[in-house]
Design an enzyme around this catalytic site. Structure first.
Site, PDB file in Angstrom:
ATOM      1  N   ASP A  29      56.986  75.779  42.915  1.00 22.90           N
ATOM      2  CA  ASP A  29      55.573  76.015  43.217  1.00 22.90           C
ATOM      3  C   ASP A  29      55.400  77.494  43.577  1.00 22.90           C
ATOM      4  OD1 ASP A  29      53.040  73.985  44.342  1.00 22.90           O
ATOM      5  OD2 ASP A  29      53.022  76.118  44.866  1.00 22.90           O
ATOM      6  N   ASN A  86      48.535  64.653  44.740  1.00 24.48           N
ATOM      7  CA  ASN A  86      47.151  64.836  45.176  1.00 24.48           C
ATOM      8  C   ASN A  86      46.221  64.406  44.048  1.00 24.48           C
ATOM      9  OD1 ASN A  86      47.941  65.965  47.649  1.00 24.48           O
ATOM     10  ND2 ASN A  86      48.129  68.003  46.754  1.00 24.48           N
ATOM     11  N   GLY A  92      42.790  66.947  47.572  1.00 22.91           N
ATOM     12  CA  GLY A  92      43.233  68.343  47.561  1.00 22.91           C
ATOM     13  C   GLY A  92      43.810  68.784  46.234  1.00 22.91           C
ATOM     14  N   GLN A  93      43.503  68.053  45.161  1.00 28.43           N
ATOM     15  CA  GLN A  93      44.034  68.456  43.855  1.00 28.43           C
ATOM     16  C   GLN A  93      43.323  69.716  43.368  1.00 28.43           C
ATOM     17  OE1 GLN A  93      43.677  65.458  40.778  1.00 28.43           O
ATOM     18  NE2 GLN A  93      45.017  66.587  39.364  1.00 28.43           N
ATOM     19  N   SER A  94      44.115  70.717  42.964  1.00 27.14           N
ATOM     20  CA  SER A  94      43.525  71.968  42.483  1.00 27.14           C
ATOM     21  C   SER A  94      43.885  72.271  41.034  1.00 27.14           C
ATOM     22  CB  SER A  94      43.951  73.140  43.377  1.00 27.14           C
ATOM     23  OG  SER A  94      45.349  73.307  43.350  1.00 27.14           O
ATOM     24  N   HIS A  99      50.783  66.183  38.601  1.00 24.85           N
ATOM     25  CA  HIS A  99      52.045  66.767  39.068  1.00 24.85           C
ATOM     26  C   HIS A  99      52.481  66.082  40.353  1.00 24.85           C
ATOM     27  CE1 HIS A  99      48.591  69.128  40.471  1.00 24.85           C
ATOM     28  NE2 HIS A  99      49.243  69.302  41.605  1.00 24.85           N
ATOM     29  N   HIS A 101      54.548  66.802  43.714  1.00 22.74           N
ATOM     30  CA  HIS A 101      55.153  67.817  44.566  1.00 22.74           C
ATOM     31  C   HIS A 101      56.459  67.255  45.140  1.00 22.74           C
ATOM     32  CE1 HIS A 101      51.479  70.425  45.186  1.00 22.74           C
ATOM     33  NE2 HIS A 101      50.875  69.308  44.841  1.00 22.74           N
TER      34      HIS A 101
HETATM   35  P1  DGP Z   1      47.523  70.571  43.872  1.00 23.59           P
HETATM   36  O1  DGP Z   1      46.757  71.211  44.986  1.00 23.59           O
HETATM   37  O2  DGP Z   1      48.165  69.254  44.262  1.00 23.59           O
HETATM   38  O3  DGP Z   1      46.709  70.466  42.598  1.00 23.59           O
HETATM   39  O4  DGP Z   1      48.752  71.541  43.593  1.00 23.59           O
HETATM   40  C1  DGP Z   1      48.752  72.562  42.653  1.00 23.59           C
HETATM   41  C2  DGP Z   1      49.939  73.421  42.954  1.00 23.59           C
HETATM   42  O5  DGP Z   1      50.174  74.262  41.855  1.00 23.59           O
HETATM   43  C3  DGP Z   1      49.764  74.342  44.168  1.00 23.59           C
HETATM   44  O6  DGP Z   1      50.698  73.963  45.179  1.00 23.59           O
HETATM   45  C4  DGP Z   1      50.065  75.732  43.658  1.00 23.59           C
HETATM   46  C5  DGP Z   1      50.686  75.486  42.310  1.00 23.59           C
HETATM   47  N1  DGP Z   1      50.358  76.468  41.304  1.00 23.59           N
HETATM   48  C6  DGP Z   1      49.107  76.877  40.944  1.00 23.59           C
HETATM   49  N2  DGP Z   1      49.172  77.782  39.962  1.00 23.59           N
HETATM   50  C7  DGP Z   1      50.504  77.937  39.681  1.00 23.59           C
HETATM   51  C8  DGP Z   1      51.219  78.744  38.735  1.00 23.59           C
HETATM   52  O7  DGP Z   1      50.652  79.501  37.934  1.00 23.59           O
HETATM   53  N3  DGP Z   1      52.572  78.658  38.755  1.00 23.59           N
HETATM   54  C9  DGP Z   1      53.238  77.831  39.621  1.00 23.59           C
HETATM   55  N4  DGP Z   1      54.566  77.822  39.548  1.00 23.59           N
HETATM   56  N5  DGP Z   1      52.598  77.044  40.505  1.00 23.59           N
HETATM   57  C10 DGP Z   1      51.248  77.099  40.527  1.00 23.59           C
END
Ligand code: DGP
Length: 113
Positions: A29, A86, A92-94, A99, A101
């Site tokens: 991450d 999430n 809190g999904q972004s 995915h 974690h």
């Molecule tokens: P969520 O909030 O559950 O949707 O988690 C999305 C995660 O993705 C967050 O912890 C940060 C990670 N993330 C976002 N953009 C990138 C990226 O470009 N590369 C990587 N390795 N992780 C990313």
């Protein structure tokens, strides 16, 4: 530009890959919330767990088994770890590509914030 995580699968965006097989990709991450923090994604695009159907059962199984393998690779099996999915706004999904974690390397609190 399309989906960020599909672009990581296509290697158009770099990531620190931890595990890859036919079905899934796992990578660190970019914004770690614990000393060890990786994401496991199905290579096939699926927006969120809320969109999953029985058709995705095998893929979801592969994703969870890969999360277990990632935890082992990161040396978390003995100390323990947490798997988090999430979903949607309150979850809190972004990033809208499913995915899991994998978090570990410190005592995690409960309930999550
Ligand atoms: P969520 O909030 O559950 O949707 O988690 C999305 C995660 O993705 C967050 O912890 C940060 C990670 N993330 C976002 N953009 C990138 C990226 O470009 N590369 C990587 N390795 N992780 C990313």
């Amino acid at each position: 530009m399309g989906c960020l995580f599909c672009n990581i699968v296509a290697k158009k965006i770099p990531a620190e890959i931890v595990l890859e097989n036919e079905h899934v990709l796992a990578f660190k991450d970019v914004n770690p919330q614990a000393p060890s923090h990786a994401l496991v994604i199905p290579k096939q695009h699926l927006t969120a767990i809320a969109e999953a159907t029985r058709e995705h059962a095998a893929l979801l199984g592969e994703t969870m088994l890969a999360a277990r393998e990632v935890a082992e690779k990161l040396g978390l099996t003995e100390s323990g770890y947490r798997l988090v999915v999430n979903n949607g706004a309150d979850g809190g999904q972004s990033v809208f590509h499913l995915h899991v974690h994998v978090l570990g390397g410190r005592q995690l609190g409960w309930p999550p914030g």
